[in-house]
Scaffold this motif. Sequence first.
Motif, PDB file in Angstrom:
ATOM      1  N   ASP A   1     -15.648  -2.544 -10.915  1.00 22.72           N
ATOM      2  CA  ASP A   1     -16.195  -3.183  -9.720  1.00 22.72           C
ATOM      3  C   ASP A   1     -15.121  -3.636  -8.739  1.00 22.72           C
ATOM      4  O   ASP A   1     -15.340  -3.616  -7.535  1.00 22.72           O
ATOM      5  CB  ASP A   1     -17.061  -4.388 -10.110  1.00 22.72           C
ATOM      6  CG  ASP A   1     -16.332  -5.390 -10.998  1.00 22.72           C
ATOM      7  OD1 ASP A   1     -15.474  -4.957 -11.792  1.00 22.72           O
ATOM      8  OD2 ASP A   1     -16.634  -6.603 -10.912  1.00 22.72           O
TER       9      ASP A   1
ATOM     10  N   SER B   1     -17.748   0.675  -7.985  1.00 15.83           N
ATOM     11  CA  SER B   1     -18.652  -0.015  -7.066  1.00 15.83           C
ATOM     12  C   SER B   1     -18.474   0.569  -5.667  1.00 15.83           C
ATOM     13  O   SER B   1     -17.425   1.145  -5.339  1.00 15.83           O
ATOM     14  CB  SER B   1     -18.329  -1.507  -7.033  1.00 15.83           C
ATOM     15  OG  SER B   1     -17.008  -1.719  -6.565  1.00 15.83           O
TER      16      SER B   1
ATOM     17  N   ALA C   1     -21.901  -3.134  -7.516  1.00 14.41           N
ATOM     18  CA  ALA C   1     -20.868  -3.957  -8.141  1.00 14.41           C
ATOM     19  C   ALA C   1     -21.371  -4.549  -9.443  1.00 14.41           C
ATOM     20  O   ALA C   1     -20.644  -4.603 -10.442  1.00 14.41           O
ATOM     21  CB  ALA C   1     -20.431  -5.063  -7.185  1.00 14.41           C
TER      22      ALA C   1
END
Length: 438
Positions: A330, A350, A321
Amino acid sequence: MRWPLRALPLALVVVVAGCAQPAAPEPWTTSMAFGVLGATCEPDRLSALRDAGVTVVELPLAWDRFQPAPGEVDQDYAAQARDRLGACRDAGMRVVLAPGLHYPPPWVRELPGGTPRGSSGGRADGVDLVFSATVRDAAADYLARLASDVGFDGVSAVRVGTTSTGELGYPGPTAGGHEREYWASGPAAQSGAGLAEGLTASPLPGWVPGSPVWAGGDVTAEQVDGWFSWYADAPVEAVSWQLDRLRELGFTGRAHVPVAGRGVLPADRAEAVAGLLDGRADPDGALERGLDHPAAFAALAARPDADRIDIDFTGLDDVTAVRARAAGQDRCRPGDEDGLLERADVASWSAQRFTTALARRAGLGLVGENPGPPDAPHTGGAEDSDPLAEQLRLAPAYAVDCGLTTFLFAFEDDLFSGATGVDVADYADRIAASAGRE
């Protein structure tokens, strides 16, 4: 609670050099429940957590403490477990019970096929819950004793997994002291001797991943693809076996299946199989861990109790992330699950965005946790991981974005130790923000 995530090569994420970190998430509102991992159920802590808005606690138990010898139960420990469960239940907390099969007694490791055996000769921590019938018999006995001596009264969910950190999959690729260990080299997996019921032995007995030959001839990519499906399916079957035992013992609540990382991306799997699993297209060791999340989630979704199964993503605001944040990849977005397995851009996402989209696509429930202190063992920490204070700031918002029903903070001790830079008052502020009370 988690396996250490090896740092992903920067080529896997689109990082803009010199790009500033984004601002904190905008205020968000949700009915998501908040909890803690590693609850002690101590009265003073329970009172502080309840005042902060915490309504869920994960209560960890340990098999080795409960059953130190075959056929023996430490009654003092069982009584402590009952008391802790009762204290949390009486405080109005929903309890997620972690039975602690990943803390096996030494005598279980000494059973035939007791320890996972790697393709390079390594032995991993924990026990072989995946392939060994004797280990499963011992685990079944433990679960039955747990049900009778502690019980499920007040238990809302039970965590089920197969690794030494309690998650779905196999040990990491270097867990046995060698590089690139695959964990299906014991007699049960290779020949069927002592194999757990419901499994089949290896479709390529004696083959070592990466080798171009098998049984005196060339191995084909098709054969390797079949082998990897067999390898990845086995831990999912072991989780399903645990769920079946719990249901037989009368547990009717939810099951949390802890899952780390994003597993093997579809494009990476195709490239890895074409290379006969020789190490290519394996940036975080997901191949050795057998983490084929699309197939695993589909199998769990096919169970009759699928409406009571939650994927527990254990790395909200993990290092993936952090690295995806600069490129805006993310956070979960509406429609992420649409055409997910055909999308070419998921390598830049992510892990939380990809894995939770997979779970939504399969129709499974979703809960999640932040990794925990990046300098602590088994939390996947890297040099560029967010510190715990940033995890507390960002992970709950990620949980909302990704459609989770419960966020569990890792760990309770870190809110009360006075040594981590966060405390229960900080958690109370984040919970208050979720209800629009700031």
